[in-house]
Design a protein around this motif. Structure first.
Motif, PDB file in Angstrom:
ATOM      1  N   GLU A 210     -38.817  24.645  -1.271  1.00  0.00           N
ATOM      2  CA  GLU A 210     -38.085  25.167  -0.109  1.00  0.00           C
ATOM      3  C   GLU A 210     -36.671  25.566  -0.480  1.00  0.00           C
ATOM      4  O   GLU A 210     -36.180  26.602  -0.055  1.00  0.00           O
ATOM      5  N   CYS A 211     -35.994  24.731  -1.260  1.00  0.00           N
ATOM      6  CA  CYS A 211     -34.619  25.049  -1.663  1.00  0.00           C
ATOM      7  C   CYS A 211     -34.580  26.332  -2.490  1.00  0.00           C
ATOM      8  O   CYS A 211     -33.670  27.147  -2.346  1.00  0.00           O
ATOM      9  N   ASP A 212     -35.571  26.500  -3.363  1.00  0.00           N
ATOM     10  CA  ASP A 212     -35.636  27.710  -4.172  1.00  0.00           C
ATOM     11  C   ASP A 212     -35.781  28.947  -3.286  1.00  0.00           C
ATOM     12  O   ASP A 212     -35.108  29.952  -3.484  1.00  0.00           O
TER      13      ASP A 212
ATOM     14  N   SER B 168     -31.586  20.294  -8.113  1.00  0.00           N
ATOM     15  CA  SER B 168     -30.317  20.840  -8.604  1.00  0.00           C
ATOM     16  C   SER B 168     -29.557  21.604  -7.532  1.00  0.00           C
ATOM     17  O   SER B 168     -28.376  21.879  -7.708  1.00  0.00           O
ATOM     18  N   LEU B 169     -30.206  21.942  -6.438  1.00  0.00           N
ATOM     19  CA  LEU B 169     -29.532  22.668  -5.360  1.00  0.00           C
ATOM     20  C   LEU B 169     -29.040  21.747  -4.257  1.00  0.00           C
ATOM     21  O   LEU B 169     -27.863  21.704  -3.949  1.00  0.00           O
ATOM     22  N   CYS B 170     -29.940  20.976  -3.639  1.00  0.00           N
ATOM     23  CA  CYS B 170     -29.542  20.161  -2.483  1.00  0.00           C
ATOM     24  C   CYS B 170     -29.134  18.739  -2.859  1.00  0.00           C
ATOM     25  O   CYS B 170     -28.498  18.044  -2.073  1.00  0.00           O
ATOM     26  N   GLY B 171     -29.517  18.280  -4.052  1.00  0.00           N
ATOM     27  CA  GLY B 171     -29.163  16.940  -4.499  1.00  0.00           C
ATOM     28  C   GLY B 171     -30.095  15.845  -4.007  1.00  0.00           C
ATOM     29  O   GLY B 171     -29.927  14.684  -4.358  1.00  0.00           O
ATOM     30  N   ALA B 172     -31.081  16.197  -3.185  1.00  0.00           N
ATOM     31  CA  ALA B 172     -32.031  15.207  -2.675  1.00  0.00           C
ATOM     32  C   ALA B 172     -33.154  14.984  -3.698  1.00  0.00           C
ATOM     33  O   ALA B 172     -33.339  15.763  -4.630  1.00  0.00           O
ATOM     34  N   GLU B 173     -33.911  13.939  -3.468  1.00  0.00           N
ATOM     35  CA  GLU B 173     -34.981  13.577  -4.388  1.00  0.00           C
ATOM     36  C   GLU B 173     -36.180  14.511  -4.280  1.00  0.00           C
ATOM     37  O   GLU B 173     -36.594  14.888  -3.191  1.00  0.00           O
ATOM     38  N   ILE B 174     -36.700  14.876  -5.443  1.00  0.00           N
ATOM     39  CA  ILE B 174     -38.002  15.530  -5.544  1.00  0.00           C
ATOM     40  C   ILE B 174     -38.970  14.379  -5.791  1.00  0.00           C
ATOM     41  O   ILE B 174     -38.859  13.672  -6.795  1.00  0.00           O
ATOM     42  N   LYS B 175     -39.872  14.171  -4.876  1.00  0.00           N
ATOM     43  CA  LYS B 175     -40.731  12.989  -4.912  1.00  0.00           C
ATOM     44  C   LYS B 175     -41.918  13.155  -5.869  1.00  0.00           C
ATOM     45  O   LYS B 175     -42.374  14.267  -6.114  1.00  0.00           O
ATOM     46  N   THR B 176     -42.398  12.041  -6.363  1.00  0.00           N
ATOM     47  CA  THR B 176     -43.586  12.023  -7.220  1.00  0.00           C
ATOM     48  C   THR B 176     -44.740  12.705  -6.491  1.00  0.00           C
ATOM     49  O   THR B 176     -44.972  12.443  -5.317  1.00  0.00           O
ATOM     50  N   GLY B 177     -45.423  13.608  -7.181  1.00  0.00           N
ATOM     51  CA  GLY B 177     -46.555  14.338  -6.597  1.00  0.00           C
ATOM     52  C   GLY B 177     -46.161  15.649  -5.937  1.00  0.00           C
ATOM     53  O   GLY B 177     -47.022  16.471  -5.629  1.00  0.00           O
ATOM     54  N   GLU B 178     -44.878  15.879  -5.743  1.00  0.00           N
ATOM     55  CA  GLU B 178     -44.393  17.102  -5.087  1.00  0.00           C
ATOM     56  C   GLU B 178     -44.251  18.228  -6.119  1.00  0.00           C
ATOM     57  O   GLU B 178     -43.819  18.001  -7.247  1.00  0.00           O
TER      58      GLU B 178
END
Length: 154
Positions: free
Chosen positions: A51-53, A20-30
């Motif tokens: 990291e974004c948080d 919701s912050l950077c718009g990049a994908e949060i990957k499976t398992g992360e």
């Protein structure tokens, strides 16, 4: 009026999500932050890279703590702080195009990982420039005590 935090937890992604912050994908398992908010009667979820948080906490006062932080606020603040404190020493800095605003050869979400590393050593502090009347931001080292706890140096 600020959103009301209803629930906050850390989850492990079973499928891809969008930060919701950077718009990049949060990957499976992360691992990612999962918060539920209520604002103006509406309930919504907010998912973020860890990291974004952490970077959003680092940038909180820079953005405006009374208004909250949108994705656009986050990315704009990342760009500003990166350009001021990271870019001059970065291998991706392009001085030939800096005046055009195209200062980064990589343009990697304003190098959030570098801001994250910076946030572990410094906090952003603000001073009013009395001569010109604007705010001047600087990095202030975080002091680590013998017991491993950290304090902001004033």
């Amino acid at each position: 009026m600020m959103p009301e935090l209803l629930r906050s937890e850390i989850r492990t992604a079973r499928k891809p999500h969008t930060c919701s912050l950077c718009g990049a994908e949060i990957k499976t398992g992360e691992q990612y932050g999962y918060d539920t908010y209520k604002f103006n009667g509406e309930v919504y979820n907010w998912k973020t890279h860890m990291e974004c948080d952490a970077v959003s906490t680092f940038l909180w006062d820079y953005v405006d703590p009374d208004e909250g932080m949108t994705s656009d606020d986050f990315l704009d603040a990342c760009a500003d702080v990166c350009r001021t404190f990271v870019c001059p020493d970065c291998e991706h800095f392009d001085p030939e195009h800096a005046e055009d605003g195209d200062y980064c050869q990589k343009n990697d979400s304003y190098c959030i990982h570098k801001l994250y590393e910076l946030s572990k050593k410094y906090y952003l502090s603000c001073q009013r420039d009395t001569q010109h009347g604007w705010l001047k931001w600087r990095l202030t080292p975080i002091k680590e005590d013998k017991d491993g706890t950290t304090d902001k140096l004033e």
